[in-house]
Design a protein around this motif. Structure first.
Motif, mmCIF file in Angstrom:
data_model
loop_
_atom_site.group_PDB
_atom_site.id
_atom_site.type_symbol
_atom_site.label_atom_id
_atom_site.label_comp_id
_atom_site.label_asym_id
_atom_site.label_seq_id
_atom_site.Cartn_x
_atom_site.Cartn_y
_atom_site.Cartn_z
ATOM 1 N N ARG A 1 4.170 3.031 -7.295
ATOM 2 C CA ARG A 1 3.435 4.120 -6.654
ATOM 3 C C ARG A 1 2.217 3.644 -5.875
ATOM 4 N NH1 ARG A 1 1.482 9.644 -9.842
ATOM 5 N NH2 ARG A 1 1.022 10.857 -7.985
ATOM 6 N N SER A 2 2.015 2.349 -5.798
ATOM 7 C CA SER A 2 0.812 1.837 -5.139
ATOM 8 C C SER A 2 1.128 0.653 -4.239
ATOM 9 C CB SER A 2 -0.241 1.407 -6.182
ATOM 10 O OG SER A 2 -0.574 2.474 -7.043
ATOM 11 N N VAL A 3 0.404 0.579 -3.110
ATOM 12 C CA VAL A 3 0.529 -0.547 -2.194
ATOM 13 C C VAL A 3 -0.858 -1.096 -1.899
ATOM 14 C CG1 VAL A 3 2.610 0.422 -1.147
ATOM 15 C CG2 VAL A 3 0.378 0.892 -0.101
ATOM 16 N N ARG A 4 -0.910 -2.351 -1.463
ATOM 17 C CA ARG A 4 -2.185 -2.966 -1.086
ATOM 18 C C ARG A 4 -2.159 -3.260 0.404
ATOM 19 N NH1 ARG A 4 -2.534 -6.180 -4.813
ATOM 20 N NH2 ARG A 4 -4.124 -5.122 -6.045
ATOM 21 N N LEU A 5 -3.228 -2.854 1.094
ATOM 22 C CA LEU A 5 -3.333 -3.094 2.524
ATOM 23 C C LEU A 5 -3.971 -4.447 2.791
ATOM 24 C CD1 LEU A 5 -4.504 0.416 3.806
ATOM 25 C CD2 LEU A 5 -2.180 -0.427 3.384
ATOM 26 N N ASP A 6 -3.857 -4.915 4.026
ATOM 27 C CA ASP A 6 -4.383 -6.239 4.357
ATOM 28 C C ASP A 6 -5.902 -6.299 4.316
ATOM 29 O OD1 ASP A 6 -4.828 -4.678 6.573
ATOM 30 O OD2 ASP A 6 -3.768 -5.981 7.991
ATOM 31 N N ASP A 7 -6.577 -5.122 4.273
ATOM 32 C CA ASP A 7 -8.038 -5.127 4.157
ATOM 33 C C ASP A 7 -8.482 -5.056 2.701
ATOM 34 O OD1 ASP A 7 -7.471 -2.533 3.438
ATOM 35 O OD2 ASP A 7 -8.490 -1.601 5.149
#
Length: 283
Positions: free
Chosen positions: A68-74
């Motif tokens: 349910r979660s993703v990490r962005l490049d920032d």
């Protein structure tokens, strides 16, 4: 239905994306079913007002944290609001979002206590959220946490289309629990479940209203609604007493020791069903 995280060992039950080179009749049929499904979703939502959540920034997906979660490049961790994962969500999410540019929309961008920002996620300039895509494929279930009427309606329409087509998790006949089988519901303790049945009685005890689905109040399945939540139902014109002898669909986390319970805190957790409506289909 259970929420599966990053360490889930449950097997994937179906392919998330069909390879473009697939030419077998089975692959072609599956592809056509997906096309028809997304057309149905579009038709169901075309006449609804668009979701008006404000943009809360954009970024590129650098990694999938869990189902349910993703990490962005920032460095921001984004929690997909409005859905509860199933066994296939993480794989589907990886196929949809890995390395993609996304736009975030939500009522606000305040992180939760774990530092995650909750939002509806859109790929590029798409008008369809990733959550709606997952729901339309049966790779997730509506959580009812989004209270904005238009945004919630769009998600519910996507889930309803998947149920009609028996897509993904809805292909399992036991995906929707029968309120008349409390033992089956007890097996879902600590899990998110979707349950359908006829409300036999509505009783109030102190500050809690009980929707009872069995004649044995101790062992039968029941929905509990606190006094603080009652106003939401009244404002929506749904008097709880009027639910007696009505068929409803309820979703939420199953609790209880002797008899299973779901504590309803949001209006969207309860849906009225038509008298002749088949199980698992929303009018």
């Amino acid at each position: 239905m259970t929420e599966y995280g990053e360490t889930s060992s449950h097997p994937t039950t179906h392919e998330v994306w069909l390879p473009r080179s697939a030419t077998s009749p089975g692959h072609v049929t599956q592809r056509l079913r997906l096309i028809v499904l997304f057309l149905l979703v579009a038709a169901n939502t075309a006449f609804a007002a668009p979701c008006q959540f404000e943009s809360q920034g954009e970024g590129r997906v650098a990694g999938i944290v869990d189902a349910r979660s993703v990490r962005l490049d920032d460095g921001r961790e984004i929690r997909l609001s409005g859905i509860v994962p199933t066994a296939t969500t993480k794989q589907a999410l990886t196929s949809l979002l890995a390395g993609r540019d996304v736009m975030l929309r939500s009522a606000d961008d305040t992180p939760d206590r774990y530092g995650r920002q909750s939002a509806l996620v859109f790929i590029g300039e798409s008008d369809t959220s990733v959550q709606a895509m997952l729901l339309a494929r049966g790779d997730a279930v509506v959580s009812a946490e989004i209270v904005d009427k238009d945004c919630a309606a769009a998600l519910m329409a996507s889930e309803a289309a998947a149920r009609r087509q028996k897509m993904g998790s809805w292909a399992d006949p036991s995906a929707i629990k029968n309120a008349e089988s409390p033992d089956d519901i007890l097996a879902e303790i600590g899990r998110f479940a979707v349950i359908e049945g006829k409300v036999l009685s509505v009783r109030q005890a102190g500050a809690t209203t009980y929707l009872n689905f069995g004649r044995n109040w101790t062992r039968g399945f029941a929905v509990t609604i606190s006094k603080r939540t009652l106003a939401a139902f009244e404002n929506a014109g749904m008097a709880l007493k009027s639910l007696e002898n009505r068929r409803i669909r309820v979703r939420g986390w199953v609790e209880g020791t002797t008899g299973p319970r779901i504590d309803v805190r949001l209006l969207g957790q309860v849906e009225l069903l038509g008298a002749n409506e088949p199980t698992g289909v929303r009018p």
